[in-house]
Design an enzyme around this catalytic site. Structure first.
Site, PDB file in Angstrom:
ATOM      1  N   CYS A   1      30.355  -2.394 -27.239  1.00 57.82           N
ATOM      2  CA  CYS A   1      29.932  -3.176 -28.413  1.00 57.82           C
ATOM      3  C   CYS A   1      31.101  -3.179 -29.371  1.00 57.82           C
ATOM      4  O   CYS A   1      31.693  -2.118 -29.634  1.00 57.82           O
ATOM      5  CB  CYS A   1      28.695  -2.544 -29.053  1.00 57.82           C
ATOM      6  SG  CYS A   1      28.230  -3.265 -30.656  1.00 57.82           S
TER       7      CYS A   1
ATOM      8  N   CYS B   1      31.970 -10.689 -29.995  1.00 63.86           N
ATOM      9  CA  CYS B   1      30.689  -9.987 -29.897  1.00 63.86           C
ATOM     10  C   CYS B   1      30.286  -9.983 -28.438  1.00 63.86           C
ATOM     11  O   CYS B   1      30.288 -11.041 -27.789  1.00 63.86           O
ATOM     12  CB  CYS B   1      29.640 -10.706 -30.744  1.00 63.86           C
ATOM     13  SG  CYS B   1      27.940 -10.128 -30.487  1.00 63.86           S
ATOM     14  N   ASN B   2      29.956  -8.803 -27.903  1.00 65.16           N
ATOM     15  CA  ASN B   2      29.560  -8.721 -26.502  1.00 65.16           C
ATOM     16  C   ASN B   2      28.278  -9.483 -26.221  1.00 65.16           C
ATOM     17  O   ASN B   2      28.182 -10.240 -25.247  1.00 65.16           O
ATOM     18  CB  ASN B   2      29.401  -7.256 -26.100  1.00 65.16           C
ATOM     19  CG  ASN B   2      30.697  -6.486 -26.204  1.00 65.16           C
ATOM     20  OD1 ASN B   2      30.966  -5.848 -27.220  1.00 65.16           O
ATOM     21  ND2 ASN B   2      31.514  -6.548 -25.183  1.00 65.16           N
ATOM     22  N   THR B   3      27.270  -9.300 -27.082  1.00 66.24           N
ATOM     23  CA  THR B   3      25.980  -9.946 -26.861  1.00 66.24           C
ATOM     24  C   THR B   3      26.107 -11.465 -26.909  1.00 66.24           C
ATOM     25  O   THR B   3      25.568 -12.181 -26.058  1.00 66.24           O
ATOM     26  CB  THR B   3      24.963  -9.471 -27.910  1.00 66.24           C
ATOM     27  OG1 THR B   3      24.782  -8.062 -27.790  1.00 66.24           O
ATOM     28  CG2 THR B   3      23.621 -10.169 -27.732  1.00 66.24           C
TER      29      THR B   3
ATOM     30  N   GLY C   1      21.352  -9.055 -31.815  1.00 61.76           N
ATOM     31  CA  GLY C   1      20.947  -8.338 -30.609  1.00 61.76           C
ATOM     32  C   GLY C   1      19.480  -8.449 -30.254  1.00 61.76           C
ATOM     33  O   GLY C   1      19.132  -8.717 -29.094  1.00 61.76           O
TER      34      GLY C   1
ATOM     35  N   HIS D   1      31.298  -3.335 -32.464  1.00 64.43           N
ATOM     36  CA  HIS D   1      31.126  -2.453 -33.621  1.00 64.43           C
ATOM     37  C   HIS D   1      31.694  -1.059 -33.362  1.00 64.43           C
ATOM     38  O   HIS D   1      32.248  -0.420 -34.261  1.00 64.43           O
ATOM     39  CB  HIS D   1      29.642  -2.311 -33.985  1.00 64.43           C
ATOM     40  CG  HIS D   1      29.089  -3.429 -34.809  1.00 64.43           C
ATOM     41  ND1 HIS D   1      28.727  -4.633 -34.268  1.00 64.43           N
ATOM     42  CD2 HIS D   1      28.832  -3.512 -36.145  1.00 64.43           C
ATOM     43  CE1 HIS D   1      28.258  -5.422 -35.226  1.00 64.43           C
ATOM     44  NE2 HIS D   1      28.313  -4.769 -36.375  1.00 64.43           N
TER      45      HIS D   1
END
Length: 257
Positions: free
Chosen positions: A177, A70-72, A40, A179
């Site tokens: 996210c 993973c969004n990022t 991130g 997570h």
């Protein structure tokens, strides 16, 4: 069928577990990057490099698909991954579930990392899919790191901070996210179980199977194996992963030979 999932850490567990439940006969390869996590705070160029490295490290497994769990990484690296791997290997990204949350009706809150909150990417999602719906971006300072470490006290503190920033009238909460999926129950409890949680894991798993020309078969034989790569090296599930139901589910699969 062999599917690779790429992320810096254990955020990929929820999507991997959704794939395991949908297709217990699929082999899964989890390509994590403990040497360079978290991604991130890195520059866009660094995130692209790390995501490409994670995918390339798993190509020897001859994957049928690569999932950017993973969004990022999806924001910054999806185009580069598709340019390198497709059409031979389909690449599936992860997008926060803003559209289904908005379609259900607002107000909506989007819980995301501080870097994502207020980013052009998130603003574009809101403009495209939630126009006319009240949306509150909620920066979840420290939550992803606390989940990665399985630090329960830190998770509870970060969730409580974000809950205080979430308006009481919110009807849906988008977990922006991967997570955060791992502590969805704690988030719901902190919000009094009022809003509906919207996560991407099941949708990403379904899209992966569609790209592979197949469908969910939860009654398939439980023959799927699990392989873990740690910054390209053969590894094991991190101890923190086993603290979550998704990690425990995946740990029950046989190791790939």
């Amino acid at each position: 069928m062999r599917i690779v999932l790429v992320d810096s850490g254990i955020g990929l567990l929820s999507t991997a577990a959704a794939l395991r439940q949908a297709r217990p006969d699929a082999d899964l390869v989890l390509s994590m990057d403990p040497d360079h996590m978290p991604w991130g705070p890195r520059t866009a160029e660094e995130i692209v490099d790390r995501a490409l490295a994670g995918a390339r490290a798993a190509l020897a497994e001859r994957p049928d698909a690569v999932v950017v769990a993973c969004n990022t990484a999806s924001v910054h690296a999806l185009s580069a991954l598709r340019a390198e791997l497709e059409p031979g290997v389909p690449v599936i990204g992860t997008v926060p579930a803003v559209k289904p949350a908005a379609d259900r009706g607002g107000p909506v809150a989007i819980w995301a990392t501080p870097a994502t909150t207020g980013s052009p990417y998130q603003r574009d999602l809101i403009d495209r899919f939630a126009r006319g719906v009240p949306v509150t971006p909620v920066p979840c300072d420290g939550l992803a790191d606390a989940i990665e470490a399985a630090d329960e006290a830190a998770v509870d503190a970060a969730v409580a901070r974000a809950a205080r920033l979430t308006p009481a009238e919110v009807r849906g909460v988008v977990l922006g996210c991967t997570h955060y999926d791992l502590v969805g129950g704690r988030i719901a409890a902190a919000l009094g179980h009022r809003p509906v949680m919207f996560t991407a894991a099941a949708a990403v798993a379904a899209q992966t199977l569609r790209r592979l020309g197949t469908t969910a078969r939860p009654d398939a034989p439980h023959t799927g194996t699990l392989r873990v790569l740690a910054s390209g090296r053969p590894g094991e599930l991190p101890a923190a992963a086993l603290r979550y139901p998704a990690g425990a589910l995946l740990a029950a699969a046989p190791a790939a030979g």
